[in-house]
Design a protein around this motif. Structure first.
Motif, PDB file in Angstrom:
ATOM      1  N   THR A 193       0.817  -1.217   0.000  1.00 39.12           N
ATOM      2  CA  THR A 193       0.000   0.000   0.000  1.00 39.12           C
ATOM      3  C   THR A 193       0.852   1.269   0.000  1.00 39.12           C
ATOM      4  O   THR A 193       0.317   2.373   0.151  1.00 39.12           O
ATOM      5  CB  THR A 193      -0.921   0.015   1.234  1.00 39.12           C
ATOM      6  N   GLN A 194       2.171   1.077  -0.145  1.00 41.24           N
ATOM      7  CA  GLN A 194       3.118   2.199  -0.203  1.00 41.24           C
ATOM      8  C   GLN A 194       3.066   3.054   1.076  1.00 41.24           C
ATOM      9  O   GLN A 194       3.288   4.258   1.046  1.00 41.24           O
ATOM     10  CB  GLN A 194       2.870   3.067  -1.435  1.00 41.24           C
ATOM     11  N   ASN A 195       2.795   2.401   2.205  1.00 37.88           N
ATOM     12  CA  ASN A 195       2.857   3.064   3.513  1.00 37.88           C
ATOM     13  C   ASN A 195       4.267   2.855   4.055  1.00 37.88           C
ATOM     14  O   ASN A 195       4.542   1.927   4.799  1.00 37.88           O
ATOM     15  CB  ASN A 195       1.810   2.463   4.463  1.00 37.88           C
ATOM     16  N   TYR A 196       5.184   3.720   3.640  1.00 35.93           N
ATOM     17  CA  TYR A 196       6.604   3.481   3.886  1.00 35.93           C
ATOM     18  C   TYR A 196       7.073   3.873   5.288  1.00 35.93           C
ATOM     19  O   TYR A 196       8.196   3.569   5.669  1.00 35.93           O
ATOM     20  CB  TYR A 196       7.444   4.235   2.855  1.00 35.93           C
ATOM     21  N   GLY A 197       6.224   4.551   6.069  1.00 40.28           N
ATOM     22  CA  GLY A 197       6.644   5.011   7.394  1.00 40.28           C
ATOM     23  C   GLY A 197       7.062   3.871   8.298  1.00 40.28           C
ATOM     24  O   GLY A 197       8.159   3.891   8.883  1.00 40.28           O
ATOM     25  N   ASN A 198       6.198   2.842   8.428  1.00 43.33           N
ATOM     26  CA  ASN A 198       6.504   1.707   9.300  1.00 43.33           C
ATOM     27  C   ASN A 198       7.702   0.919   8.788  1.00 43.33           C
ATOM     28  O   ASN A 198       8.526   0.435   9.572  1.00 43.33           O
ATOM     29  CB  ASN A 198       5.293   0.785   9.417  1.00 43.33           C
ATOM     30  N   ILE A 199       7.787   0.774   7.460  1.00 38.14           N
ATOM     31  CA  ILE A 199       8.901   0.032   6.882  1.00 38.14           C
ATOM     32  C   ILE A 199      10.222   0.753   7.165  1.00 38.14           C
ATOM     33  O   ILE A 199      11.214   0.136   7.547  1.00 38.14           O
ATOM     34  CB  ILE A 199       8.701  -0.150   5.373  1.00 38.14           C
ATOM     35  N   LYS A 200      10.204   2.067   6.989  1.00 34.53           N
ATOM     36  CA  LYS A 200      11.421   2.840   7.239  1.00 34.53           C
ATOM     37  C   LYS A 200      11.857   2.700   8.694  1.00 34.53           C
ATOM     38  O   LYS A 200      13.044   2.536   8.983  1.00 34.53           O
ATOM     39  CB  LYS A 200      11.183   4.313   6.899  1.00 34.53           C
ATOM     40  N   ARG A 201      10.905   2.727   9.633  1.00 31.81           N
ATOM     41  CA  ARG A 201      11.244   2.567  11.047  1.00 31.81           C
ATOM     42  C   ARG A 201      11.844   1.191  11.312  1.00 31.81           C
ATOM     43  O   ARG A 201      12.771   1.052  12.107  1.00 31.81           O
ATOM     44  CB  ARG A 201      10.000   2.783  11.911  1.00 31.81           C
ATOM     45  N   SER A 202      11.318   0.174  10.629  1.00 29.94           N
ATOM     46  CA  SER A 202      11.859  -1.183  10.813  1.00 29.94           C
ATOM     47  C   SER A 202      13.291  -1.284  10.295  1.00 29.94           C
ATOM     48  O   SER A 202      14.139  -1.931  10.910  1.00 29.94           O
ATOM     49  CB  SER A 202      10.966  -2.202  10.097  1.00 29.94           C
ATOM     50  N   PHE A 203      13.550  -0.644   9.166  1.00 33.21           N
ATOM     51  CA  PHE A 203      14.914  -0.646   8.631  1.00 33.21           C
ATOM     52  C   PHE A 203      15.852   0.158   9.533  1.00 33.21           C
ATOM     53  O   PHE A 203      17.012  -0.219   9.730  1.00 33.21           O
ATOM     54  CB  PHE A 203      14.932  -0.086   7.214  1.00 33.21           C
ATOM     55  N   GLN A 204      15.354   1.245  10.089  1.00 33.15           N
ATOM     56  CA  GLN A 204      16.183   2.022  11.011  1.00 33.15           C
ATOM     57  C   GLN A 204      16.510   1.205  12.258  1.00 33.15           C
ATOM     58  O   GLN A 204      17.630   1.271  12.790  1.00 33.15           O
ATOM     59  CB  GLN A 204      15.469   3.327  11.382  1.00 33.15           C
ATOM     60  N   LEU A 205      15.532   0.403  12.720  1.00 30.50           N
ATOM     61  CA  LEU A 205      15.780  -0.489  13.854  1.00 30.50           C
ATOM     62  C   LEU A 205      16.838  -1.525  13.496  1.00 30.50           C
ATOM     63  O   LEU A 205      17.722  -1.844  14.305  1.00 30.50           O
ATOM     64  CB  LEU A 205      14.484  -1.186  14.278  1.00 30.50           C
ATOM     65  N   ALA A 206      16.752  -2.054  12.268  1.00 34.15           N
ATOM     66  CA  ALA A 206      17.749  -3.022  11.812  1.00 34.15           C
ATOM     67  C   ALA A 206      19.142  -2.400  11.813  1.00 34.15           C
ATOM     68  O   ALA A 206      20.125  -3.035  12.228  1.00 34.15           O
ATOM     69  CB  ALA A 206      17.397  -3.533  10.420  1.00 34.15           C
ATOM     70  N   LEU A 207      19.246  -1.152  11.366  1.00 31.47           N
ATOM     71  CA  LEU A 207      20.540  -0.469  11.356  1.00 31.47           C
ATOM     72  C   LEU A 207      21.036  -0.215  12.771  1.00 31.47           C
ATOM     73  O   LEU A 207      22.231  -0.359  13.058  1.00 31.47           O
ATOM     74  CB  LEU A 207      20.425   0.855  10.591  1.00 31.47           C
ATOM     75  N   GLU A 208      20.123   0.139  13.671  1.00 31.52           N
ATOM     76  CA  GLU A 208      20.514   0.341  15.067  1.00 31.52           C
ATOM     77  C   GLU A 208      21.033  -0.963  15.676  1.00 31.52           C
ATOM     78  O   GLU A 208      22.015  -0.962  16.428  1.00 31.52           O
ATOM     79  CB  GLU A 208      19.314   0.847  15.876  1.00 31.52           C
ATOM     80  N   ASN A 209      20.383  -2.074  15.354  1.00 33.51           N
ATOM     81  CA  ASN A 209      20.829  -3.376  15.859  1.00 33.51           C
ATOM     82  C   ASN A 209      22.211  -3.727  15.322  1.00 33.51           C
ATOM     83  O   ASN A 209      23.040  -4.291  16.046  1.00 33.51           O
ATOM     84  CB  ASN A 209      19.833  -4.461  15.482  1.00 33.51           C
ATOM     85  N   LEU A 210      22.454  -3.406  14.055  1.00 33.38           N
ATOM     86  CA  LEU A 210      23.769  -3.672  13.474  1.00 33.38           C
ATOM     87  C   LEU A 210      24.833  -2.787  14.130  1.00 33.38           C
ATOM     88  O   LEU A 210      25.947  -3.243  14.399  1.00 33.38           O
ATOM     89  CB  LEU A 210      23.733  -3.439  11.964  1.00 33.38           C
ATOM     90  N   ASN A 211      24.482  -1.531  14.388  1.00 30.62           N
ATOM     91  CA  ASN A 211      25.416  -0.641  15.075  1.00 30.62           C
ATOM     92  C   ASN A 211      25.749  -1.181  16.466  1.00 30.62           C
ATOM     93  O   ASN A 211      26.910  -1.159  16.907  1.00 30.62           O
ATOM     94  CB  ASN A 211      24.829   0.767  15.203  1.00 30.62           C
TER      95      ASN A 211
END
Length: 236
Positions: A193-211
């Motif tokens: 549905t192109q609701n990218y807000g939640n997806i972007k937050r999930s990717f940011q969480l993934a990056l935080e976990n990698l950091n």
């Protein structure tokens, strides 16, 4: 030279004496001396070995940590350090992958990925190669209802569309941080549905976990170098 009982080290590291014994049985630490009454006692080298193991396990997988500790015990210091370095390279690649796929998701003109022109329909082998995962993983995600394929009318093989490939890329990047199937399904619905807000937050969480994992790895390496110092005398 300072010495410790198993209980003393177990209390300091907040583990059980059984855990310390398991590390010994797995050939991860130097030979443990015994008292005249045949009780174990540990020296400073053993204490640092245990400290290094516990620190490394926070940032690395168990098999890798065990292999590194065995290498060091048997004097294969360079091999051990190269193996640690290889793992850090992997986390760097994973970070780049997450960043690339986040950019891909927000690109409405998704016709290429890593300079590879995408076909309208792809076989499971092609989808696996492009996304860098095993075909068995894709079959499992399809079984869980995360992705869907169409059957080639001529040969009956699975065929995946570009939108489904996008889902495969998202799953492959977030599977370590989005643990529940229902949560992943919701994210993939947001992608549809192109609701990218939640997806972007999930990717940011993934990056935080990698950091965070990188920080834990570096702390583990610091303790590992202190341990190697007992063998080489080099400044840790």
């Amino acid at each position: 030279m300072e010495s410790y009982t198993p209980k003393q080290i177990a209390n300091i590291l907040n583990v059980s004496t059984t855990t310390l014994r398991r590390y010994e049985e797995q050939d991860l630490i130097p030979v443990v001396p015994r008292t005249k009454s045949n009780h174990r006692y540990y020296k400073s080298m053993h204490f640092q070995a245990f400290t290094a193991i516990r620190a490394l396990l926070k940032g690395y997988d168990i098999p890798m940590v065990y292999e590194v500790m065995r290498m060091i015990k048997h004097g294969r210091f360079e091999e051990a350090l190269w193996l640690v370095n290889e793992q850090q390279f992997h986390i760097q690649v994973e970070k780049q992958r997450v960043e690339e796929i986040l950019g891909m998701i927000q690109n409405t003109d998704f016709t290429k990925y890593k300079n590879v022109k995408l076909n309208e329909w792809m076989s499971i082998g092609e989808a696996a190669k492009i996304s860098g995962v095993n075909t068995s993983a894709i079959r499992h995600w399809e079984y869980e209802g995360l992705v869907h394929s169409e059957r080639n009318k001529e040969n009956g093989y699975r065929m995946f569309s570009i939108p489904e490939l996008r889902k495969i890329l998202v799953i492959s990047s977030l599977r370590k941080t989005v643990y529940y199937i229902e949560n992943m399904k919701k994210l993939l619905n947001d992608l549809d549905t192109q609701n990218y807000g939640n997806i972007k937050r999930s990717f940011q969480l993934a990056l935080e976990n990698l950091n965070n994992q990188l920080l834990l790895q570096l702390k583990g390496i610091a303790e590992l170098m202190k341990y190697i110092h007992f063998f080489t005398g080099a400044v840790p």
